[in-house]
Design an enzyme around this catalytic site. Structure first.
Site, PDB file in Angstrom:
ATOM      1  N   TYR A   1      33.968 -76.570  66.137  1.00  0.00           N
ATOM      2  CA  TYR A   1      35.214 -76.528  65.930  1.00  0.00           C
ATOM      3  C   TYR A   1      35.195 -77.700  64.033  1.00  0.00           C
ATOM      4  CZ  TYR A   1      39.115 -79.038  67.442  1.00  0.00           C
ATOM      5  OH  TYR A   1      40.735 -79.061  67.665  1.00  0.00           O
TER       6      TYR A   1
ATOM      7  N   TYR B   1      41.577 -83.216  70.184  1.00  0.00           N
ATOM      8  CA  TYR B   1      40.563 -82.630  70.971  1.00  0.00           C
ATOM      9  C   TYR B   1      39.457 -83.873  71.167  1.00  0.00           C
ATOM     10  CZ  TYR B   1      36.605 -80.355  72.957  1.00  0.00           C
ATOM     11  OH  TYR B   1      35.657 -79.006  73.752  1.00  0.00           O
TER      12      TYR B   1
ATOM     13  N   SER C   1      52.064 -71.747  73.418  1.00  0.00           N
ATOM     14  CA  SER C   1      52.257 -72.858  73.031  1.00  0.00           C
ATOM     15  C   SER C   1      52.435 -74.633  73.878  1.00  0.00           C
ATOM     16  CB  SER C   1      53.234 -73.632  71.869  1.00  0.00           C
ATOM     17  OG  SER C   1      53.002 -72.403  71.051  1.00  0.00           O
ATOM     18  N   ILE C   2      51.499 -75.662  73.984  1.00  0.00           N
ATOM     19  CA  ILE C   2      51.023 -75.950  74.775  1.00  0.00           C
ATOM     20  C   ILE C   2      52.808 -77.212  74.484  1.00  0.00           C
ATOM     21  CG2 ILE C   2      50.307 -79.302  75.227  1.00  0.00           C
ATOM     22  CD1 ILE C   2      47.681 -77.621  73.912  1.00  0.00           C
TER      23      ILE C   2
HETATM   24  P1  NAI Z   1      49.853 -73.170  68.606  1.00  0.00           P
HETATM   25  O1  NAI Z   1      49.044 -72.260  68.025  1.00  0.00           O
HETATM   26  O2  NAI Z   1      51.079 -72.276  69.617  1.00  0.00           O
HETATM   27  O3  NAI Z   1      50.485 -74.066  68.182  1.00  0.00           O
HETATM   28  C1  NAI Z   1      49.771 -74.372  66.947  1.00  0.00           C
HETATM   29  C2  NAI Z   1      51.266 -75.688  66.112  1.00  0.00           C
HETATM   30  O4  NAI Z   1      51.019 -75.916  65.176  1.00  0.00           O
HETATM   31  C3  NAI Z   1      52.309 -73.728  66.092  1.00  0.00           C
HETATM   32  O5  NAI Z   1      53.217 -73.295  66.472  1.00  0.00           O
HETATM   33  C4  NAI Z   1      52.157 -73.547  64.500  1.00  0.00           C
HETATM   34  O6  NAI Z   1      53.294 -72.925  64.200  1.00  0.00           O
HETATM   35  C5  NAI Z   1      52.179 -74.923  63.896  1.00  0.00           C
HETATM   36  N1  NAI Z   1      51.866 -75.059  62.590  1.00  0.00           N
HETATM   37  C6  NAI Z   1      50.980 -74.960  61.470  1.00  0.00           C
HETATM   38  N2  NAI Z   1      51.134 -74.953  60.414  1.00  0.00           N
HETATM   39  C7  NAI Z   1      52.187 -75.993  60.494  1.00  0.00           C
HETATM   40  C8  NAI Z   1      53.096 -76.578  59.263  1.00  0.00           C
HETATM   41  N3  NAI Z   1      52.351 -76.827  58.246  1.00  0.00           N
HETATM   42  N4  NAI Z   1      53.636 -77.125  59.678  1.00  0.00           N
HETATM   43  C9  NAI Z   1      54.686 -77.361  61.226  1.00  0.00           C
HETATM   44  N5  NAI Z   1      54.110 -77.159  61.496  1.00  0.00           N
HETATM   45  C10 NAI Z   1      52.660 -75.810  61.560  1.00  0.00           C
HETATM   46  O7  NAI Z   1      48.754 -73.987  69.874  1.00  0.00           O
HETATM   47  P2  NAI Z   1      48.345 -75.582  70.243  1.00  0.00           P
HETATM   48  O8  NAI Z   1      47.030 -74.926  71.669  1.00  0.00           O
HETATM   49  O9  NAI Z   1      49.488 -75.550  71.479  1.00  0.00           O
HETATM   50  O10 NAI Z   1      48.396 -76.078  69.274  1.00  0.00           O
HETATM   51  C11 NAI Z   1      48.861 -77.583  69.362  1.00  0.00           C
HETATM   52  C12 NAI Z   1      47.899 -78.469  69.185  1.00  0.00           C
HETATM   53  O11 NAI Z   1      46.692 -79.119  70.475  1.00  0.00           O
HETATM   54  C13 NAI Z   1      47.002 -78.486  68.055  1.00  0.00           C
HETATM   55  O12 NAI Z   1      46.928 -79.892  67.671  1.00  0.00           O
HETATM   56  C14 NAI Z   1      46.294 -78.438  68.404  1.00  0.00           C
HETATM   57  O13 NAI Z   1      45.095 -78.682  67.954  1.00  0.00           O
HETATM   58  C15 NAI Z   1      46.071 -79.521  70.002  1.00  0.00           C
HETATM   59  N6  NAI Z   1      44.899 -78.634  70.828  1.00  0.00           N
HETATM   60  C16 NAI Z   1      45.073 -77.849  71.535  1.00  0.00           C
HETATM   61  C17 NAI Z   1      43.766 -77.376  72.058  1.00  0.00           C
HETATM   62  C18 NAI Z   1      43.169 -75.575  72.393  1.00  0.00           C
HETATM   63  O14 NAI Z   1      42.521 -75.549  73.384  1.00  0.00           O
HETATM   64  N7  NAI Z   1      44.771 -74.775  72.613  1.00  0.00           N
HETATM   65  C19 NAI Z   1      42.862 -78.595  73.108  1.00  0.00           C
HETATM   66  C20 NAI Z   1      42.561 -79.826  72.218  1.00  0.00           C
HETATM   67  C21 NAI Z   1      44.039 -79.874  71.713  1.00  0.00           C
END
Ligand code: NAI
Length: 271
Positions: A160, A150, A21-22
């Site tokens: 997307y 994004y 996760s970021i």
């Molecule tokens: P990730 O899957 O590790 O993180 C997403 C998080 O959202 C998870 O920890 C999940 O438990 C949480 N989440 C989902 N529903 C929830 C809720 N109801 N309440 C609280 N938390 C909830 O993936 P990532 O990639 O680290 O995503 C983090 C952010 O970065 C997101 O907004 C994603 O759209 C954005 N992002 C990601 C990119 C990628 O290519 N991975 C590119 C650009 C932006």
């Protein structure tokens, strides 16, 4: 190398699901830079239990909160202030989920219940978070709030699906709330538009691997990884960016400003 950029600062970090996760990388860097913070995620995401190792490593407490619930968010901001011993200085929104995307439903055939769920989890949650924080006066003057987004908010990426519209809303909330919170408390609100990154949410996108390679071939610096995204977010939480607000900031190795690269032309067989 750490610079003590967040020495004495308190924060709330959402979205650390696992070590890809970021938000996980951001928590590690924030800890290195001297911050204390609370970690939070949806109660269902905590069942995997991975967040506990991050909590241990960073000396943080974990507060479960569904980001769509104003009640949970109120509890999150109230308890965080008690645990951290005062108002917070930074908040990370790193939350994204689209049921339409998960179920591979094409954009033109979006299911509206799923669409609304996606909006609630991935965009409206940001408004709810800011609104709760403001009501409780839980963020210090000059504090900084960052949400991850994004570029599909500006340009069309067919795979997307509804998340493109949802991210456009997220970025708009940063501008709209940024105005009000800035005037009242000098609180800064920005979105960071990140390169495709290999995380649970990222790799859930259809054709992610090929697209990742494409973006890599376009960007002069290559795709920005989660660790460099964390570095960038740390600067935004620090006082060094105290006059930056209401911006959508691209963190993508130059991708968003590049039309085409020689590498892609060569791959297409153009001499
Ligand atoms: P990730 O899957 O590790 O993180 C997403 C998080 O959202 C998870 O920890 C999940 O438990 C949480 N989440 C989902 N529903 C929830 C809720 N109801 N309440 C609280 N938390 C909830 O993936 P990532 O990639 O680290 O995503 C983090 C952010 O970065 C997101 O907004 C994603 O759209 C954005 N992002 C990601 C990119 C990628 O290519 N991975 C590119 C650009 C932006």
């Amino acid at each position: 190398m750490a610079y003590n950029l967040l020495k004495g600062k308190r924060g709330i970090i959402t979205g650390a699901l696992n070590e890809n996760s970021i938000a996980w990388k951001i928590a590690e860097k924030a800890h290195e830079e001297g911050a204390t913070f609370v970690l939070t995620n949806a109660p269902v995401a905590m069942r995997m239990g991975e967040i506990n190792s991050l909590a241990e490593k960073t000396g943080s407490q974990v507060i479960p909160a569904d980001a769509t619930s104003v009640e949970d968010l109120t509890n999150l901001f109230t308890q965080s202030q008690e645990i951290l011993g005062g108002k917070v200085d930074f908040v990370l929104h790193s939350i994204g989920m689209s049921v339409n995307m998960r179920k591979n439903i094409p954009y033109t055939e979006s299911n509206y219940d799923y669409f609304l769920k996606g909006i609630d989890i991935s965009a409206l949650s940001f408004h709810k978070m800011l609104s709760v924080a403001r009501k409780l006066d839980a963020i210090n003057e000059g504090g900084s709030v960052v949400a991850l987004t994004y570029m599909a908010a500006q340009r069309t990426y067919p795979f997307y699906t509804d998340m493109a519209d949802i991210k456009a809303m997220l970025e708009s909330i940063a501008r709209s709330f940024g105005y009000h919170y800035g005037l009242e408390k000098k609180v800064r609100i920005n979105t960071v538009s990140q390169s495709p990154t290999k995380t649970t949410a990222g790799t859930g996108i259809k054709g992610f691997g090929d697209f990742f390679d494409y973006a890599q071939a376009i960007s002069p610096l290559g795709n920005a990884d989660a660790e460099s995204c964390a570095d960038y977010c740390i600067t935004l939480f620090s006082d060094l960016t105290r006059m930056v607000t209401m911006q959508n900031l691209f963190h993508d190795g130059g991708y968003s400003s590049t039309g085409v690269s020689n590498e892609v032309m060569t791959k297409l067989g153009v001499e």
